[in-house]
Design an enzyme around this catalytic site. Sequence first.
Site, PDB file in Angstrom:
ATOM      1  N   ARG A 186      16.523  60.217   1.621  1.00  0.00           N
ATOM      2  CA  ARG A 186      16.544  61.671   1.727  1.00  0.00           C
ATOM      3  C   ARG A 186      17.706  62.284   0.951  1.00  0.00           C
ATOM      4  NH1 ARG A 186      15.791  61.134   8.007  1.00  0.00           N
ATOM      5  NH2 ARG A 186      16.799  59.251   7.321  1.00  0.00           N
ATOM      6  N   SER A 201      13.764  62.256  12.401  1.00  0.00           N
ATOM      7  CA  SER A 201      13.247  62.184  13.769  1.00  0.00           C
ATOM      8  C   SER A 201      14.201  62.891  14.730  1.00  0.00           C
ATOM      9  CB  SER A 201      13.088  60.729  14.201  1.00  0.00           C
ATOM     10  OG  SER A 201      12.158  60.077  13.372  1.00  0.00           O
ATOM     11  N   HIS A 228       8.109  60.677   6.991  1.00  0.00           N
ATOM     12  CA  HIS A 228       7.625  59.288   7.049  1.00  0.00           C
ATOM     13  C   HIS A 228       6.194  59.191   6.502  1.00  0.00           C
ATOM     14  CE1 HIS A 228      10.441  58.895  10.750  1.00  0.00           C
ATOM     15  NE2 HIS A 228      10.972  58.161   9.805  1.00  0.00           N
ATOM     16  N   LYS A 281      20.492  52.325  20.007  1.00  0.00           N
ATOM     17  CA  LYS A 281      20.371  53.616  20.714  1.00  0.00           C
ATOM     18  C   LYS A 281      19.018  53.704  21.415  1.00  0.00           C
ATOM     19  CE  LYS A 281      18.919  55.947  16.550  1.00  0.00           C
ATOM     20  NZ  LYS A 281      19.117  56.874  15.509  1.00  0.00           N
TER      21      LYS A 281
HETATM   22  P1  ADP Z   1      15.204  58.512  10.998  1.00  0.00           P
HETATM   23  O1  ADP Z   1      15.349  58.162  12.449  1.00  0.00           O
HETATM   24  O2  ADP Z   1      16.520  58.659  10.271  1.00  0.00           O
HETATM   25  O3  ADP Z   1      14.306  59.674  10.738  1.00  0.00           O
HETATM   26  P2  ADP Z   1      13.785  55.968  10.553  1.00  0.00           P
HETATM   27  O4  ADP Z   1      14.623  54.807  10.924  1.00  0.00           O
HETATM   28  O5  ADP Z   1      12.617  56.215  11.412  1.00  0.00           O
HETATM   29  O6  ADP Z   1      14.618  57.276  10.301  1.00  0.00           O
HETATM   30  O7  ADP Z   1      13.321  55.869   9.031  1.00  0.00           O
HETATM   31  C1  ADP Z   1      12.577  54.849   8.471  1.00  0.00           C
HETATM   32  C2  ADP Z   1      12.581  55.044   6.981  1.00  0.00           C
HETATM   33  O8  ADP Z   1      12.004  56.299   6.638  1.00  0.00           O
HETATM   34  C3  ADP Z   1      13.953  55.039   6.325  1.00  0.00           C
HETATM   35  O9  ADP Z   1      13.838  54.384   5.086  1.00  0.00           O
HETATM   36  C4  ADP Z   1      14.244  56.505   6.138  1.00  0.00           C
HETATM   37  O10 ADP Z   1      15.156  56.710   5.075  1.00  0.00           O
HETATM   38  C5  ADP Z   1      12.873  57.013   5.809  1.00  0.00           C
HETATM   39  N1  ADP Z   1      12.735  58.442   6.082  1.00  0.00           N
HETATM   40  C6  ADP Z   1      12.951  59.083   7.235  1.00  0.00           C
HETATM   41  N2  ADP Z   1      12.737  60.403   7.110  1.00  0.00           N
HETATM   42  C7  ADP Z   1      12.388  60.612   5.817  1.00  0.00           C
HETATM   43  C8  ADP Z   1      12.067  61.769   5.037  1.00  0.00           C
HETATM   44  N3  ADP Z   1      12.096  62.987   5.576  1.00  0.00           N
HETATM   45  N4  ADP Z   1      11.746  61.580   3.733  1.00  0.00           N
HETATM   46  C9  ADP Z   1      11.764  60.340   3.193  1.00  0.00           C
HETATM   47  N5  ADP Z   1      12.075  59.226   3.869  1.00  0.00           N
HETATM   48  C10 ADP Z   1      12.382  59.347   5.156  1.00  0.00           C
END
Ligand code: ADP
Length: 172
Positions: free
Chosen positions: A99, A137, A26, A50
């Site tokens: 990703r 996450s 992120h 969730k």
């Molecule tokens: P997650 O719970 O799947 O990690 P979030 O809902 O917090 O994801 O993600 C917010 C945004 O950040 C989404 O657009 C997600 O694709 C992106 N994101 C999450 N992890 C990564 C990563 N490792 N690299 C690039 N983008 C990411």
Amino acid sequence: MFSKRMVTGKMIFIYPGSFDPITNGHLDIINRAVKLCDKLIVAVGTNISKKPAFSVEERIELIKASIGENDKIEVTSFSGLLVDFAKKHNSHIIIKGLRAVSDFEYEFQMALLNKNLDSGLETLFMMTSVNYSFLSSSVVKEIAINGGDIEGLVPDRIKDRIMEKLFVRKNV
Ligand code: ADP
């Protein structure tokens, strides 16, 4: 609609997500996206079904601590429709990270849905940096809960706070 939001003359990006918790993946998107706009609003979603491990306040705090001082970045929460949040903040650009192919289908659906709700809204995708392509996450939580090492997966400044919440408390 589009032109109305450009009246401010500022390019405002919104980066929405659950950030439960923020990871280095992120943070990488935040640091790259902020260079392309005048202001980046990191928007922590509150209406996910969730149950999150961290409260909205905690997630905001962890993001702020990870970013440090940066006038161009605002961290806040949002509920309801992203299109309404974007309008309220005079933004017409949503930033999302990608990703893997597995992210694509859902993100594609969301982008089309938002476009359908508001034709003036654009969704821009940034490819993950290769080092973070495996990072989510959920992976961080899984490792932390089981006492594994999350070094390099989350910003150093928040590593201990995540372990404290997920591992230490589980094991007392
Ligand atoms: P997650 O719970 O799947 O990690 P979030 O809902 O917090 O994801 O993600 C917010 C945004 O950040 C989404 O657009 C997600 O694709 C992106 N994101 C999450 N992890 C990564 C990563 N490792 N690299 C690039 N983008 C990411």
